[in-house]
Design an enzyme around this catalytic site. Structure first.
Site, PDB file in Angstrom:
ATOM      1  N   SER A  77      23.211  47.601  11.197  1.00 25.98           N
ATOM      2  CA  SER A  77      23.681  49.357  10.357  1.00 25.98           C
ATOM      3  C   SER A  77      25.164  49.346   9.667  1.00 25.98           C
ATOM      4  O   SER A  77      25.698  48.685  11.162  1.00 25.98           O
ATOM      5  CB  SER A  77      23.004  50.368  11.278  1.00 25.98           C
ATOM      6  N   SER A  78      25.068  49.335   8.429  1.00 29.07           N
ATOM      7  CA  SER A  78      26.626  48.940   8.171  1.00 29.07           C
ATOM      8  C   SER A  78      27.061  50.162   8.530  1.00 29.07           C
ATOM      9  O   SER A  78      27.958  50.137   8.708  1.00 29.07           O
ATOM     10  CB  SER A  78      26.756  49.282   6.755  1.00 29.07           C
ATOM     11  N   ARG A  79      26.529  51.556   9.151  1.00 24.72           N
ATOM     12  CA  ARG A  79      27.251  52.612   9.912  1.00 24.72           C
ATOM     13  C   ARG A  79      28.043  52.271  11.499  1.00 24.72           C
ATOM     14  O   ARG A  79      29.148  53.087  11.691  1.00 24.72           O
ATOM     15  CB  ARG A  79      25.830  53.818   9.644  1.00 24.72           C
ATOM     16  N   VAL A 133      16.461  43.598  12.521  1.00 21.66           N
ATOM     17  CA  VAL A 133      17.359  43.092  13.231  1.00 21.66           C
ATOM     18  C   VAL A 133      18.475  43.624  14.370  1.00 21.66           C
ATOM     19  O   VAL A 133      18.615  45.256  13.592  1.00 21.66           O
ATOM     20  CB  VAL A 133      17.829  42.065  12.288  1.00 21.66           C
ATOM     21  N   HIS A 140      20.803  42.056   6.838  1.00 19.20           N
ATOM     22  CA  HIS A 140      20.453  42.000   5.174  1.00 19.20           C
ATOM     23  C   HIS A 140      20.637  40.407   5.084  1.00 19.20           C
ATOM     24  O   HIS A 140      19.392  40.412   4.185  1.00 19.20           O
ATOM     25  CB  HIS A 140      21.847  42.415   4.563  1.00 19.20           C
ATOM     26  N   GLN A 187      21.772  59.195  -3.682  1.00 23.68           N
ATOM     27  CA  GLN A 187      21.046  59.229  -2.480  1.00 23.68           C
ATOM     28  C   GLN A 187      22.043  60.461  -1.308  1.00 23.68           C
ATOM     29  O   GLN A 187      21.622  59.858  -0.503  1.00 23.68           O
ATOM     30  CB  GLN A 187      20.418  58.185  -2.134  1.00 23.68           C
ATOM     31  N   GLN A 235      12.230  54.426   4.090  1.00 21.67           N
ATOM     32  CA  GLN A 235      12.707  54.523   2.583  1.00 21.67           C
ATOM     33  C   GLN A 235      11.805  54.041   2.243  1.00 21.67           C
ATOM     34  O   GLN A 235      11.314  53.118   1.067  1.00 21.67           O
ATOM     35  CB  GLN A 235      13.873  54.182   2.745  1.00 21.67           C
ATOM     36  N   LEU A 270      27.607  44.399   4.594  1.00 24.86           N
ATOM     37  CA  LEU A 270      26.233  43.085   4.906  1.00 24.86           C
ATOM     38  C   LEU A 270      26.524  42.301   6.675  1.00 24.86           C
ATOM     39  O   LEU A 270      27.421  42.986   6.948  1.00 24.86           O
ATOM     40  CB  LEU A 270      26.374  41.871   4.609  1.00 24.86           C
ATOM     41  N   GLY A 308      13.941  46.449   4.248  1.00 20.08           N
ATOM     42  CA  GLY A 308      14.008  46.399   6.255  1.00 20.08           C
ATOM     43  C   GLY A 308      12.937  47.276   6.657  1.00 20.08           C
ATOM     44  O   GLY A 308      13.295  48.534   6.458  1.00 20.08           O
TER      45      GLY A 308
HETATM   46  P1  AMP Z   1      21.183  49.548   3.192  1.00 19.33           P
HETATM   47  O1  AMP Z   1      22.225  48.355   2.564  1.00 19.33           O
HETATM   48  O2  AMP Z   1      21.467  50.065   4.030  1.00 19.33           O
HETATM   49  O3  AMP Z   1      21.232  50.252   2.350  1.00 19.33           O
HETATM   50  O4  AMP Z   1      20.088  48.358   3.290  1.00 19.33           O
HETATM   51  C1  AMP Z   1      20.069  47.504   2.442  1.00 19.33           C
HETATM   52  C2  AMP Z   1      18.230  46.660   3.226  1.00 19.33           C
HETATM   53  O5  AMP Z   1      18.199  46.106   3.862  1.00 19.33           O
HETATM   54  C3  AMP Z   1      17.062  47.884   3.228  1.00 19.33           C
HETATM   55  O6  AMP Z   1      16.267  47.440   2.290  1.00 19.33           O
HETATM   56  C4  AMP Z   1      17.254  48.456   4.587  1.00 19.33           C
HETATM   57  O7  AMP Z   1      16.068  48.595   5.134  1.00 19.33           O
HETATM   58  C5  AMP Z   1      17.548  46.509   5.029  1.00 19.33           C
HETATM   59  N1  AMP Z   1      18.321  46.701   6.341  1.00 19.33           N
HETATM   60  C6  AMP Z   1      19.367  47.519   6.957  1.00 19.33           C
HETATM   61  N2  AMP Z   1      19.377  47.322   8.538  1.00 19.33           N
HETATM   62  C7  AMP Z   1      18.309  46.548   8.675  1.00 19.33           C
HETATM   63  C8  AMP Z   1      18.152  45.030   9.886  1.00 19.33           C
HETATM   64  N3  AMP Z   1      18.732  46.045  11.119  1.00 19.33           N
HETATM   65  N4  AMP Z   1      17.163  44.556   9.604  1.00 19.33           N
HETATM   66  C9  AMP Z   1      16.089  44.930   8.712  1.00 19.33           C
HETATM   67  N5  AMP Z   1      16.931  44.942   7.354  1.00 19.33           N
HETATM   68  C10 AMP Z   1      18.396  46.343   7.684  1.00 19.33           C
END
Ligand code: AMP
Length: 286
Positions: free
Chosen positions: A190-192, A181, A37, A61, A158, A33, A152
């Site tokens: 991004s987690s990546r 954000v 998130h 996925q 998505q 996170l 997000g």
């Molecule tokens: P994930 O863990 O990558 O599957 O993301 C989970 C949720 O968090 C999804 O709805 C993403 O679009 C949202 N999310 C991921 N990165 C961001 C970000 N930088 N800003 C806003 N929402 C995000």
């Protein structure tokens, strides 16, 4: 914060919460996170009595050869962050719990519109990806049954696919799409991003700059869309290793636009080193 692994148990608890008249907000995630998130969690806390977050790295996925195995898993750290935010329930199921033995491939829904939205952009390069996303989110919604689902804009396609799925299935849930954000540098969180070396992170910061500049030009510059796009593409190619796509689309239908329309999206997916990054900006004419 209660951590629950069993879908049946969570379902029962939330039935109880709803009987008490409490509203439920739900934030599905794959963990690792960050502030992106947490912004969804905070929105849910503001708008609901109960907030449920899920952490599940969904295998369906990921295509073979993608980063399923090395996807960052930092559960303890995530728990600390969610606990501090005041999350009520953290759903942390195993793969077996979400996909029990005998689970059949996702059923095709006749006349569903989401597959059309899922074919372009990321869908072209990650076959089966959105089918996996829709499958897991449908399952999660069946367990949590939230009043509001928080997504997000960072994952714009998505969110579009999931909004369409909610319509197609006539699900009684309100989708709340929250802004992307970013780091101070503009890089979308991004987690990546944690895969990136210091040098690659610097290069990645250029992605949002190119998108923002293209967005500004679409608003102000009268040149044809195709010309602005090819200029932005050349600029992007200078900084990243491979561009999968850079598209200017109608923000509602995700169809490519040749002439400007009221709501446009500029979306990209590109590789910096071995890391695949996506980003977008949405332009709404005033
Ligand atoms: P994930 O863990 O990558 O599957 O993301 C989970 C949720 O968090 C999804 O709805 C993403 O679009 C949202 N999310 C991921 N990165 C961001 C970000 N930088 N800003 C806003 N929402 C995000």
């Amino acid at each position: 914060m209660k951590i629950i692994k069993d879908p049946v148990q969570l379902k029962q608890i939330l039935v109880g919460e709803r009987k008490l008249g409490r509203t439920v907000g739900f934030v599905p995630t794959m963990g690792a996170l960050h502030e992106g998130h947490l912004s969804l969690v905070r929105a849910s806390k503001c708008e609901n009595d109960i907030t449920v977050v899920s952490i599940f790295v969904n295998p369906t996925q990921f295509a073979p050869g993608e980063d399923l195995k090395k996807y960052p898993r930092v559960f303890k750290r995530d728990c600390g962050m969610l606990g501090k935010c005041g999350v009520d329930y953290l759903f942390y199921p195993s793969v077996r719990a979400m996909y029990p033995e005998g689970f059949s491939k996702p059923l095709r829904i006749r006349n569903a519109k989401w597959p059309r939205l899922a074919r372009s952009l990321c869908g072209k390069f990650r076959p089966g990806h959105f089918r996996g996303v829709v499958t897991v989110v449908a399952k999660l919604l069946d367990i949590v049954f939230p009043d509001k689902l928080y997504l997000g804009s960072k994952d714009y396609q998505q969110a579009a696919v999931l909004q369409q799925m909610v319509k197609d299935l006539r699900l009684n849930v309100k989708v709340r799409l929250m802004p992307t954000v970013r780091e101070k540098s503009g890089l979308a969180m991004s987690s990546r991003n944690r895969y990136l070396s210091i040098v690659d992170r610097k290069r990645s910061e250029k992605i949002s700059r190119v998108l923002l500049e293209l967005g500004r030009e679409l608003e102000k510059n009268k040149e044809p869309v195709s010309k602005l796009k090819s200029r932005a593409l050349s600029e992007l190619k200078k900084h990243v290793d491979r561009v999968q796509y850079l598209e200017i689309v109608n923000a509602r239908t995700l169809a490519p636009v040749r002439a400007r329309c009221a709501e446009m999206g500029v979306l990209t997916a590109c590789f910096v080193g071995k890391t695949r990054l996506i980003d977008n900006v949405i332009i709404r004419s005033r």
